[in-house]
Design an enzyme around this catalytic site. Sequence first.
Site, mmCIF file in Angstrom:
data_model
loop_
_atom_site.group_PDB
_atom_site.id
_atom_site.type_symbol
_atom_site.label_atom_id
_atom_site.label_comp_id
_atom_site.label_asym_id
_atom_site.label_seq_id
_atom_site.Cartn_x
_atom_site.Cartn_y
_atom_site.Cartn_z
ATOM 1 N N TYR A 108 0.864 -1.178 0.000
ATOM 2 C CA TYR A 108 0.000 0.000 0.000
ATOM 3 C C TYR A 108 0.900 1.227 0.000
ATOM 4 O O TYR A 108 2.067 1.144 -0.365
ATOM 5 C CB TYR A 108 -0.920 -0.108 1.245
ATOM 6 C CG TYR A 108 -2.105 0.803 1.239
ATOM 7 C CD1 TYR A 108 -2.962 0.869 0.141
ATOM 8 C CD2 TYR A 108 -2.376 1.598 2.350
ATOM 9 C CE1 TYR A 108 -4.055 1.718 0.155
ATOM 10 C CE2 TYR A 108 -3.472 2.443 2.361
ATOM 11 C CZ TYR A 108 -4.305 2.507 1.263
ATOM 12 O OH TYR A 108 -5.378 3.348 1.284
ATOM 13 N N LYS A 163 -19.847 -19.807 -13.660
ATOM 14 C CA LYS A 163 -18.840 -19.748 -14.731
ATOM 15 C C LYS A 163 -17.489 -19.334 -14.136
ATOM 16 O O LYS A 163 -16.449 -19.863 -14.499
ATOM 17 C CB LYS A 163 -19.265 -18.775 -15.835
ATOM 18 C CG LYS A 163 -20.592 -19.116 -16.498
ATOM 19 C CD LYS A 163 -20.466 -19.747 -17.862
ATOM 20 C CE LYS A 163 -21.841 -20.252 -18.315
ATOM 21 N NZ LYS A 163 -21.829 -21.105 -19.484
#
Length: 467
Positions: A108, A163
Amino acid sequence: MANTSIILRVELDHGKVTFGDVAAAISKSGGDITSIDVIRPGKDSSVRDITVEVADTQEDRVVESLKRHDGIKLINVSDRTFLVHLGGKIKVQPTLPIKNRDDLSRVYTPGVAKVCTAIHEDQDKAYSLTIKRNTVAVITDGTAVLGLGDIGPHAAAPVMEGKAMLFKQLAGVDAFPICLDTTDTEEIIRTIKAISPIFGGINLEDISSPRCFEIETRLAQELDMPIFHDDQHGTAVVVIAGLLNALKVVNKRMENIRVVVNGIGAAGVSICKMLLSAGVTKLVPVDREGAIVRGGTYSHPMWQWLADQPQVEANEGSLKEVIKGADVFIGVSRGNLLNGEDIRSMGPDPIVFAMANPEPEVSPEEAIPHSRVYATGRSDYPNQINNVLVFPGLFRGALDCRARCINEPMKLAAARAIASVVSGGELNELYIIPSIFNEQVVIEIRKAVVQAAILTGVARRIPKDFR
Ligand SMILES: NC(=O)c1ccc[n+]([C@@H]2O[C@H](COP(=O)([O-])OP(=O)(O)OC[C@H]3O[C@@H](n4cnc5c(N)ncnc54)[C@H](O)[C@@H]3O)[C@@H](O)[C@H]2O)c1
Ligand SMILES: O=C(O)C[C@H](O)C(=O)O
Ligand SMILES: [Mg+2]
């Protein structure tokens, strides 16, 4: 007929019933007990979970028979299919833990800024320094979900999550479901372009025709990444794979067969196109109004394209008329349109791919006695022809070579690769297509797709095992 698996939690009053009575009631009303768990044993009463396999249509009968039975208290009924959907089917996981300030300053701020600047200076670095190289968006607007139709973006989500699961489990691809709350073609194109920077490829899913053609074509022109409408091309690829093998079983050649394709929507158009590229010379596309004929005039641009092809027959007729004498029937329309007599009217050794979901165009009971090879889109009959055999391996290959697009040679290579997984010794009427659990499927498709992408000049990277 589709089966479901339900779990019945029951409390038995031992003064009135035995477990044998419960089992008899379930079996008499059409259920099959597959497992029993004792939740609370006891002398006077006990609680058990009974897992029952039952036809969808019989579920209420089983439940009612227990509710009515003296001495049985039905505490709860849970459907295992619903249980596996609780909270959704996928999640996001970090690749490394953040244990201290040092880690934090790297993944970060401030460390991350260096990486952002590097990508700003060279956008290609997004492929090596972000999730882009392994991430696909599975995008729908919910307008043509399975054979359920326009059920909207919220209701489409379980299919898209499914999916995404399959992408990950079968090919290691991180896929994210996106359900758009708009059916406007331009807005869909604009939105997909706007969210594309984080993705390495776009899998369009269950978008109704004819909008799906424009959306895919425009995105392919305007974005420099693989765009693939699964219902069109995934289906076409797996149909060609199945057909290549079925033709070996009946000893016929692509150039000589007469093929009837019923349902010229998303899947049907792409199947017809691929049949023509694979060498079919006698093609009969059929939709609600009957055969689409050579020389005809149609307002649907894809039907007009078909009517202009020399391989398309000029004779008009209904499905039941034109199917007479055909070598192959491919259905991607809707369930229960044909019976055994229609299949009997086909040519010798007929091949029948009845792929409408969830009910095929002709049931196995009607078709099997009169056909040589019979296949459906479902997992509960032999020869499941479903696009799940295609999209994981195809995107694996396309991402690995950073393909600019997915072109016809890549699709044809994928079809041949799937067919090749069934060896000559294994091939027979009931086994023309490999199982999705056969690990060779993704490996072979990836190899074939990368090779085809390199040969056609659309690969931007040569994977290590191809150097
Ligand atoms: N097995 C698979 O992998 C697979 C893949 C894609 C689609 N499908 C199934 O195929 C069907 C069609 O899917 P799609 O995405 O192409 O849908 P779609 O809506 O784009 O196309 C369906 C087409 O069938 C036509 N049709 C409807 N009733 C008909 C009839 N009685 N006779 C002739 N044509 C008729 C419609 O006019 C339309 O052109 C669905 O049931 C879907 O679940 C299966
Ligand atoms: O999702 C499937 O099972 C296949 C196909 O994509 C369909 O929409 O029917
Ligand atoms: Mg679909």
